[in-house]
Write a protein that holds these residues in place. Structure first.
Motif, PDB file in Angstrom:
ATOM      1  N   ILE A 362       0.854  -1.185   0.000  1.00 21.70           N
ATOM      2  CA  ILE A 362       0.000   0.000   0.000  1.00 21.70           C
ATOM      3  C   ILE A 362       0.893   1.240   0.000  1.00 21.70           C
ATOM      4  O   ILE A 362       1.302   1.756   1.038  1.00 21.70           O
ATOM      5  CB  ILE A 362      -0.948   0.000   1.219  1.00 21.70           C
ATOM      6  CG1 ILE A 362      -1.744  -1.300   1.259  1.00 21.70           C
ATOM      7  CG2 ILE A 362      -1.884   1.209   1.158  1.00 21.70           C
ATOM      8  CD1 ILE A 362      -2.556  -1.562   0.014  1.00 21.70           C
ATOM      9  N   ASP A 363       1.224   1.690  -1.216  1.00 17.96           N
ATOM     10  CA  ASP A 363       2.107   2.842  -1.368  1.00 17.96           C
ATOM     11  C   ASP A 363       1.684   3.772  -2.504  1.00 17.96           C
ATOM     12  O   ASP A 363       2.382   4.733  -2.813  1.00 17.96           O
ATOM     13  CB  ASP A 363       3.551   2.369  -1.605  1.00 17.96           C
ATOM     14  CG  ASP A 363       3.667   1.421  -2.798  1.00 17.96           C
ATOM     15  OD1 ASP A 363       2.664   1.238  -3.518  1.00 17.96           O
ATOM     16  OD2 ASP A 363       4.760   0.851  -2.992  1.00 17.96           O
ATOM     17  N   GLY A 364       0.551   3.478  -3.146  1.00 18.95           N
ATOM     18  CA  GLY A 364       0.092   4.315  -4.247  1.00 18.95           C
ATOM     19  C   GLY A 364       0.639   3.915  -5.598  1.00 18.95           C
ATOM     20  O   GLY A 364       0.233   4.478  -6.615  1.00 18.95           O
ATOM     21  N   PHE A 467     -12.421   2.955  15.689  1.00 20.50           N
ATOM     22  CA  PHE A 467     -12.530   1.559  15.249  1.00 20.50           C
ATOM     23  C   PHE A 467     -12.353   1.459  13.739  1.00 20.50           C
ATOM     24  O   PHE A 467     -11.650   0.579  13.233  1.00 20.50           O
ATOM     25  CB  PHE A 467     -13.886   1.000  15.676  1.00 20.50           C
ATOM     26  CG  PHE A 467     -14.191  -0.372  15.147  1.00 20.50           C
ATOM     27  CD1 PHE A 467     -13.503  -1.485  15.613  1.00 20.50           C
ATOM     28  CD2 PHE A 467     -15.171  -0.558  14.183  1.00 20.50           C
ATOM     29  CE1 PHE A 467     -13.784  -2.755  15.127  1.00 20.50           C
ATOM     30  CE2 PHE A 467     -15.463  -1.826  13.690  1.00 20.50           C
ATOM     31  CZ  PHE A 467     -14.761  -2.919  14.165  1.00 20.50           C
ATOM     32  N   GLN A 468     -12.991   2.375  13.007  1.00 22.76           N
ATOM     33  CA  GLN A 468     -12.876   2.353  11.548  1.00 22.76           C
ATOM     34  C   GLN A 468     -11.457   2.695  11.097  1.00 22.76           C
ATOM     35  O   GLN A 468     -10.932   2.098  10.159  1.00 22.76           O
ATOM     36  CB  GLN A 468     -13.878   3.335  10.933  1.00 22.76           C
ATOM     37  CG  GLN A 468     -15.324   2.958  11.192  1.00 22.76           C
ATOM     38  CD  GLN A 468     -16.299   3.930  10.570  1.00 22.76           C
ATOM     39  OE1 GLN A 468     -16.565   3.864   9.369  1.00 22.76           O
ATOM     40  NE2 GLN A 468     -16.827   4.852  11.363  1.00 22.76           N
ATOM     41  N   ARG A 469     -10.847   3.633  11.768  1.00 18.38           N
ATOM     42  CA  ARG A 469      -9.486   4.040  11.384  1.00 18.38           C
ATOM     43  C   ARG A 469      -8.497   2.895  11.575  1.00 18.38           C
ATOM     44  O   ARG A 469      -7.583   2.702  10.774  1.00 18.38           O
ATOM     45  CB  ARG A 469      -9.058   5.260  12.203  1.00 18.38           C
ATOM     46  CG  ARG A 469      -7.713   5.850  11.794  1.00 18.38           C
ATOM     47  CD  ARG A 469      -7.427   7.124  12.581  1.00 18.38           C
ATOM     48  NE  ARG A 469      -8.463   8.121  12.364  1.00 18.38           N
ATOM     49  CZ  ARG A 469      -8.559   8.881  11.278  1.00 18.38           C
ATOM     50  NH1 ARG A 469      -7.669   8.743  10.304  1.00 18.38           N
ATOM     51  NH2 ARG A 469      -9.521   9.764  11.153  1.00 18.38           N
ATOM     52  N   ASP A 470      -8.699   2.108  12.618  1.00 17.96           N
ATOM     53  CA  ASP A 470      -7.797   0.984  12.877  1.00 17.96           C
ATOM     54  C   ASP A 470      -7.908  -0.102  11.814  1.00 17.96           C
ATOM     55  O   ASP A 470      -7.005  -0.931  11.676  1.00 17.96           O
ATOM     56  CB  ASP A 470      -8.083   0.384  14.259  1.00 17.96           C
ATOM     57  CG  ASP A 470      -7.621   1.279  15.394  1.00 17.96           C
ATOM     58  OD1 ASP A 470      -6.803   2.192  15.132  1.00 17.96           O
ATOM     59  OD2 ASP A 470      -8.081   1.081  16.537  1.00 17.96           O
ATOM     60  N   ARG A 471      -8.995  -0.104  11.066  1.00 20.68           N
ATOM     61  CA  ARG A 471      -9.187  -1.123  10.022  1.00 20.68           C
ATOM     62  C   ARG A 471      -8.518  -0.730   8.705  1.00 20.68           C
ATOM     63  O   ARG A 471      -8.485  -1.540   7.773  1.00 20.68           O
ATOM     64  CB  ARG A 471     -10.686  -1.320   9.747  1.00 20.68           C
ATOM     65  CG  ARG A 471     -11.457  -1.894  10.891  1.00 20.68           C
ATOM     66  CD  ARG A 471     -12.958  -1.915  10.606  1.00 20.68           C
ATOM     67  NE  ARG A 471     -13.295  -2.767   9.467  1.00 20.68           N
ATOM     68  CZ  ARG A 471     -14.528  -2.906   8.999  1.00 20.68           C
ATOM     69  NH1 ARG A 471     -15.540  -2.246   9.561  1.00 20.68           N
ATOM     70  NH2 ARG A 471     -14.763  -3.706   7.970  1.00 20.68           N
ATOM     71  N   LEU A 472      -8.001   0.488   8.603  1.00 15.95           N
ATOM     72  CA  LEU A 472      -7.606   1.044   7.313  1.00 15.95           C
ATOM     73  C   LEU A 472      -6.117   1.354   7.234  1.00 15.95           C
ATOM     74  O   LEU A 472      -5.529   1.894   8.173  1.00 15.95           O
ATOM     75  CB  LEU A 472      -8.392   2.338   7.056  1.00 15.95           C
ATOM     76  CG  LEU A 472      -8.001   3.162   5.830  1.00 15.95           C
ATOM     77  CD1 LEU A 472      -8.375   2.434   4.547  1.00 15.95           C
ATOM     78  CD2 LEU A 472      -8.655   4.536   5.877  1.00 15.95           C
ATOM     79  N   THR A 473      -5.518   0.998   6.089  1.00 19.07           N
ATOM     80  CA  THR A 473      -4.211   1.511   5.684  1.00 19.07           C
ATOM     81  C   THR A 473      -4.395   2.079   4.280  1.00 19.07           C
ATOM     82  O   THR A 473      -5.009   1.436   3.426  1.00 19.07           O
ATOM     83  CB  THR A 473      -3.152   0.399   5.649  1.00 19.07           C
ATOM     84  OG1 THR A 473      -3.063  -0.210   6.936  1.00 19.07           O
ATOM     85  CG2 THR A 473      -1.793   0.951   5.248  1.00 19.07           C
ATOM     86  N   SER A 474      -3.878   3.288   4.020  1.00 13.21           N
ATOM     87  CA  SER A 474      -4.113   3.906   2.720  1.00 13.21           C
ATOM     88  C   SER A 474      -2.906   4.706   2.262  1.00 13.21           C
ATOM     89  O   SER A 474      -2.032   5.073   3.042  1.00 13.21           O
ATOM     90  CB  SER A 474      -5.349   4.822   2.772  1.00 13.21           C
ATOM     91  OG  SER A 474      -5.126   5.915   3.650  1.00 13.21           O
ATOM     92  N   ARG A 484      -4.449   8.629  -7.634  1.00 12.93           N
ATOM     93  CA  ARG A 484      -4.680   7.214  -7.340  1.00 12.93           C
ATOM     94  C   ARG A 484      -4.812   7.036  -5.829  1.00 12.93           C
ATOM     95  O   ARG A 484      -4.060   7.638  -5.053  1.00 12.93           O
ATOM     96  CB  ARG A 484      -3.541   6.362  -7.865  1.00 12.93           C
ATOM     97  CG  ARG A 484      -3.691   4.862  -7.588  1.00 12.93           C
ATOM     98  CD  ARG A 484      -2.500   4.077  -8.128  1.00 12.93           C
ATOM     99  NE  ARG A 484      -2.359   4.267  -9.568  1.00 12.93           N
ATOM    100  CZ  ARG A 484      -1.269   4.752 -10.154  1.00 12.93           C
ATOM    101  NH1 ARG A 484      -0.217   5.081  -9.420  1.00 12.93           N
ATOM    102  NH2 ARG A 484      -1.223   4.897 -11.454  1.00 12.93           N
ATOM    103  N   VAL A 485      -5.762   6.191  -5.437  1.00 10.72           N
ATOM    104  CA  VAL A 485      -5.957   5.833  -4.033  1.00 10.72           C
ATOM    105  C   VAL A 485      -5.759   4.328  -3.903  1.00 10.72           C
ATOM    106  O   VAL A 485      -6.331   3.548  -4.667  1.00 10.72           O
ATOM    107  CB  VAL A 485      -7.371   6.225  -3.549  1.00 10.72           C
ATOM    108  CG1 VAL A 485      -7.629   5.668  -2.150  1.00 10.72           C
ATOM    109  CG2 VAL A 485      -7.537   7.740  -3.563  1.00 10.72           C
ATOM    110  N   GLU A 486      -4.951   3.924  -2.944  1.00  9.21           N
ATOM    111  CA  GLU A 486      -4.746   2.502  -2.658  1.00  9.21           C
ATOM    112  C   GLU A 486      -5.031   2.273  -1.182  1.00  9.21           C
ATOM    113  O   GLU A 486      -4.619   3.075  -0.334  1.00  9.21           O
ATOM    114  CB  GLU A 486      -3.321   2.088  -2.997  1.00  9.21           C
ATOM    115  CG  GLU A 486      -3.091   0.584  -2.968  1.00  9.21           C
ATOM    116  CD  GLU A 486      -1.723   0.187  -3.503  1.00  9.21           C
ATOM    117  OE1 GLU A 486      -1.572  -0.975  -3.925  1.00  9.21           O
ATOM    118  OE2 GLU A 486      -0.810   1.033  -3.492  1.00  9.21           O
ATOM    119  N   ALA A 487      -5.750   1.195  -0.879  1.00  7.98           N
ATOM    120  CA  ALA A 487      -6.156   0.967   0.507  1.00  7.98           C
ATOM    121  C   ALA A 487      -6.212  -0.513   0.830  1.00  7.98           C
ATOM    122  O   ALA A 487      -6.433  -1.356  -0.049  1.00  7.98           O
ATOM    123  CB  ALA A 487      -7.527   1.602   0.763  1.00  7.98           C
ATOM    124  N   ALA A 488      -6.008  -0.806   2.103  1.00  9.15           N
ATOM    125  CA  ALA A 488      -6.221  -2.148   2.651  1.00  9.15           C
ATOM    126  C   ALA A 488      -7.187  -1.999   3.817  1.00  9.15           C
ATOM    127  O   ALA A 488      -6.969  -1.176   4.707  1.00  9.15           O
ATOM    128  CB  ALA A 488      -4.910  -2.762   3.122  1.00  9.15           C
TER     129      ALA A 488
END
Length: 739
Positions: A362-364, A467-474, A484-488
C-alpha cells in the motif's frame, strides 16, 4: 430564550489537531473567533439589550451536526471543554440530529450522555428523520417508531438530569423540508399527521410492515435454477423459522426463489405468493398456477417460480406476501392479513475479487498483482453533471487468509481541488463496506464509510471513528490523469475465500471549494452514507488452479549424418531441472536387424536444458536411426543417419585418393582378374576399389568440383570383360601400373 451563537464549526475529518473546520473566520482569527463571538453575544443579549431586572435572559448555544457520530462527537466535546476552561460564556450545547432510519436511536442517547457531566444544558435543534427512497408505507410506519423511541430517550434524559432545554423538529411539513424527497417530518404535505407525529407524542402506532428490495434480473427455469449463483449474492428473507426467500424482477415476471425446511413430504406442501389482489399457488410436486421448478434439498425442498407482472418498472412498489404450507400449517412472511412491500430497483452490481499470490504494497504504486483484478467503474451519476466529472476505475484483490480487502482506485480528474472546508466536497474516493454482506439497511457497528482525499487525509461516516481508522491503511499519489488511491481494509471476522461483502465506491469531485459531481459504482440514491441496502456485492474468489503445462521435451543431434564410430552433439530441452536424460539409438530403416544401443546420458541444468557429446558405436550398420532422449515420463526423439565406418584405419584425408600402383593384387577382388566374369554391383567395370566420395574415381589425384562416381545402380552390374588395355592389373604376379 436561546441563541445559536456559533454553528457548525467542527470538522468531519480528524485532519487537524484542534478538530475545527478551516472556515474564513478561522483562517483570519483562528480558534479565537469562537470566543469573540460568544463575548459579543453576551454583551449584546445579556447586558446592553437585556431587559431590566433580568439575569442573563438569553442562553448562548454552540450547535453542530453529526454529533451522534463518534469521531465528530469527540472533537465537539473537546472544543466545549476548552471553551469552558477559558471562561467563555457558553450555556448550552446543541445537537442538530439530522438522522435517518439507519441511525440507531441509541446513538442519540449516547450523544446527550457524553456532555451530561458539563455545566451546560442541551438541546435537539434541527431534528428530522429521512426514510430513504422511494418512500414506502412500510418506512413511513417505521419512521413513527423511530420518533417514538427518540422522544422517549429525550424525556428520560430530562427526567434524569433536568438539562434538556428543548427539542425542535426542522420544519412543519414534508413539502417544505430541505429533505422533502425522503419525507422526514411529522406532517405530510397536506398537513396531515403521520405516524411520526403519533410516535413523537407517545400515541398508538399501526403494526409494522415488512419491506424489502427486489433487484432487476431473472433466473431461467431449468435444472440449475434452485442452485443459481444469484441466490447466494444476497441474504434471504425469513418466513418465520420454516422458510426463506429472495426475488428478482423483469417487466413481465417476478422470479421467486424459496427454500423450505420440511423433511416430510406431504401432498399439501407448497408455497403461495400473494401479489396485490392476486394469489398464485405452487406445490412441492412441481404443479401450480405459475411455471416453476422444484428440487430436493438436505432438509426439505426448494423452488423457483415465475409470477406474472404487467409492465413493471424500476421504482414500482409491489404489495406482497409469501406463505409456506406444511401439512395443515401455513406460515407467512407478514402477519396474517397484512402485505409487505417489494420495491423494484436497478440490477445488482456484482464483482468477483481475485485472489493475489502476494498482497500488494500500500504505497500508491501499481504492483504487478493488480493485473489479476477485475475493473469496475463509477458510472452512476448521483449528483451534478457527468460532463467532465471525475470518475474512477477501481480494482479489488484479496490475499492470504482473506481477512483483508485491497482496493486500488485510479481517478481521472482534470482539476485537483481540496479547498473545501468539508471533506466530502474535496476531491476524494469513498469506500463503503458491509463485511459479510449482512445488508442491514441501517449501519451496523461493523459497517464503514471511508473517505480518502487526494492528499491521503482520511475521514469516516457513521460509527466509531477510531474503530474504523484501525481497520484502514491507505496511500495516494498524483498521476498524469488525476490521482490514485490505494487501501487495505480489514474484513474483521467475515472474510475468507468464497465470502460475500457489501461494497460500493464513490468519487467526489470538488471545484473551487464546491462539490460539483458525485459518481458511484452501485448505489444510485445518494444515501450510501445512511443505508447499506443498495450497495453492490463483492465475492472473494479463489484463483483457478492453473493446469500444469505439459513440458515440451525436445532433443536435437548435430550433425544429423554421421559415420559410425564418430561423435555427435546432443542437445535436450524441456526436461525437469536437475534430471538425468538417457540417450538410446533405435534402428528404424537399416540393413540387417541391429539392436538398439545406449548412447549415454545428458545432465539437465536449472533451465531444463543440457548438452552432451556421445559416440555412435562403430559396429552400427548403415541406416536411419531414432535418437531417443527420456527421463521419467518425459521423452523426445530425433533422427540420425549413420554411415558404416571403415576397417579401423582413419579415413583418407580430403583430396587424396589411393596411391598409384597400390590397387588390389591380381586375382583378389571380384570382377578384377581376367576370366572371372562375376558382376561387380558397386564399381565401374575393371576400375578397382569403390571410389572415396569427394575424390576422383581411383586416379590418385584430387578431382575438385566433380561429384563422386556412384558406379552402376545396384542390380545393374554387367559381366566384367577384363581390364582394358593399359588399365587393369596384369595377370600373374607384379605391381599394378599407374593409369
Amino acid at each position: 430564550v436561546a441563541w445559536d451563537v456559533v454553528n457548525e464549526v467542527i470538522s468531519d475529518s480528524p485532519e487537524f489537531a484542534d478538530g475545527l473546520r478551516r472556515s474564513e473566520w478561522y483562517r483570519i482569527l483562528g480558534e479565537e473567533f469562537i470566543d469573540l463571538a460568544f463575548a459579543y453575544a453576551e454583551e449584546a443579549f445579556n447586558d446592553e439589550y437585556a431587559a431590566d431586572g433580568t439575569d442573563r435572559p438569553v442562553a448562548l448555544f454552540i450547535n453542530d451536526y453529526n454529533t451522534d457520530q463518534g469521531g465528530k462527537q469527540d472533537r465537539y466535546l473537546a472544543l466545549v471543554e476548552r471553551m469552558l476552561d477559558r471562561g467563555v460564556p457558553l450555556d448550552g450545547v446543541g445537537h442538530q440530529f439530522h438522522v435517518s432510519l439507519s441511525t440507531p436511536v441509541s446513538a442519540l442517547e449516547t450523544a446527550l450522555e457524553r456532555f451530561a457531566h458539563l455545566p451546560v444544558v442541551q438541546a435537539v435543534t434541527e431534528m428530522d428523520v429521512t426514510v430513504g427512497t422511494p418512500v414506502t408505507q412500510a418506512n413511513i410506519i417505521e419512521q413513527g417508531y423511530f420518533y417514538r423511541d427518540a422522544f422517549e430517550v429525550f424525556r428520560e434524559f430530562h427526567a434524569a438530569t433536568g438539562d434538556m432545554f428543548a427539542v425542535t423538529v426542522w420544519g412543519l411539513h414534508d413539502g417544505r423540508s430541505w429533505r422533502s424527497t425522503q419525507a422526514p417530518l411529522l406532517f405530510d404535505s397536506g398537513l396531515q399527521a403521520k405516524p411520526a407525529y403519533f410516535g413523537a407524542a407517545g400515541g398508538e402506532l399501526e403494526p409494522r410492515l415488512l419491506a424489502e428490495l427486489s433487484f432487476q434480473g431473472s433466473v431461467a427455469l431449468d435444472e440449475a435454477a434452485t442452485t443459481a449463483h444469484d441466490w447466494q449474492r444476497l441474504p434471504l428473507h425469513a418466513v418465520g423459522d420454516v422458510a426463506a426467500f429472495q426475488t428478482r424482477w423483469e417487466a413481465d415476471h417476478l422470479t421467486v426463489y424459496v427454500t423450505v425446511r420440511d423433511a416430510t413430504v406431504d401432498a399439501t406442501d407448497g408455497v403461495t405468493v400473494v401479489l396485490g389482489a392476486d394469489t398464485y399457488a405452487f406445490g412441492r410436486d412441481g404443479t401450480g398456477d405459475v411455471p416453476g421448478v422444484v428440487a430436493a434439498t438436505d432438509d426439505g425442498w426448494a423452488a423457483v417460480l415465475h409470477v406474472p407482472l404487467d409492465g413493471a418498472a424500476a421504482g414500482d412498489v409491489l404489495d406482497v406476501d409469501l406463505q409456506v404450507t406444511d401439512g395443515g400449517t401455513t406460515t407467512g412472511w407478514n402477519s396474517p392479513g397484512v402485505l409487505g412491500t417489494l420495491t423494484l430497483v436497478e440490477p445488482l452490481s456484482f464483482v468477483e475479487v481475485a485472489e493475489a499470490p502476494t498482497a500488494p504494497t500500500i504505497d500508491g504504486d501499481v504492483d504487478d498483482v493488480w493485473s489479476l483484478a477485475d475493473v469496475v467503474t463509477t458510472d452512476t451519476q448521483v449528483e451534478g453533471s457527468a460532463d467532465g466529472a471525475a470518475t474512477a476505475e477501481v480494482r479489488t484483490l484479496w490475499s492470504g487468509d482473506g481477512s483483508t480487502l485491497f482496493v486500488l482506485a485510479d481517478v481521472t480528474d482534470d482539476q485537483i481541488d481540496v479547498s473545501g472546508s468539508d471533506p466530502w466536497i474535496q476531491d476524494s474516493v469513498e469506500i463503503f463496506l458491509d463485511a459479510g454482506n449482512v445488508r442491514n439497511g441501517p449501519y451496523r457497528y461493523e459497517d464503514t464509510q471511508i473517505r480518502i482525499n487526494v492528499d491521503n487525509v482520511t475521514s469516516f461516516g457513521t460509527g466509531d471513528e477510531a474503530f474504523q481508522r484501525d481497520r484502514l491503511t491507505s496511500a495516494t499519489t498524483l498521476t498524469e490523469t488525476g490521482y490514485r488511491v490505494e487501501a487495505a481494509i480489514s474484513l474483521l471476522e467475515a472474510g475468507g475465500p468464497g465470502t460475500f461483502h457489501g461494497l460500493d465506491f464513490q468519487v467526489n469531485d470538488g471545484t473551487n471549494g464546491t462539490r460539483t459531481s458525485v459518481r458511484t459504482w452501485a448505489d444510485p440514491t445518494g444515501i450510501s452514507y445512511q443505508n447499506t441496502s443498495r450497495w453492490g456485492v463483492a465475492q472473494l474468489v479463489t484463483a483457478e488452479p492453473e493446469e500444469p503445462e505439459e513440458p515440451e521435451a525436445d532433443v536435437t543431434v548435430t550433425p544429423w549424418l554421421v559415420v559410425a564410430g564418430k561423435k555427435v552433439t546432443v542437445d535436450v530441452s524441456g526436461f525437469d531441472p536437475g534430471s538425468t536424460v538417457t540417450l538410446r539409438l533405435e534402428p528404424k530403416l537399416t540393413l540387417g536387424r541391429p539392436r538398439p544401443a545406449d548412447l549415454g546420458t545428458v545432465q539437465v541444468g536449472d533451465d531444463g536444458t543440457g548438452t552432451a557429446k556421445v559416440t555412435v558405436p562403430k559396429p552400427t550398420k548403415l541406416g536411419l536411426y531414432a535418437v531417443v532422449a527420456s527421463s521419467g515420463d518425459l521423452s523426445a526423439k530425433t533422427w540420425l543417419i549413420v554411415l558404416p565406418g571403415g576397417p579401423g584405419k582413419p579415413d583418407p584425408k580430403p583430396g587424396h585418393g589411393p596411391k598409384p600402383g597400390h590397387g588390389p593384387k591380381p586375382g583378389h577382388g571380384p570382377g578384377h582378374g581376367p576370366g572371372h566374369g562375376k558382376p561387380d554391383p558397386g564399381h565401374g567395370p575393371g576400375h578397382g576399389p569403390k571410389p572415396d566420395p569427394g575424390h576422383g574415381p581411383g586416379h590418385g589425384k584430387p578431382d575438385p568440383g566433380h561429384k563422386p562416381d556412384p558406379g552402376p545402380k545396384p542390380g545393374h552390374g554387367k559381366p566384367d570383360p577384363g581390364p582394358k588395355p593399359g588399365h587393369g592389373p596384369k595377370a600373374g604376379p607384379g605391381a599394378q601400373r599407374p593409369c
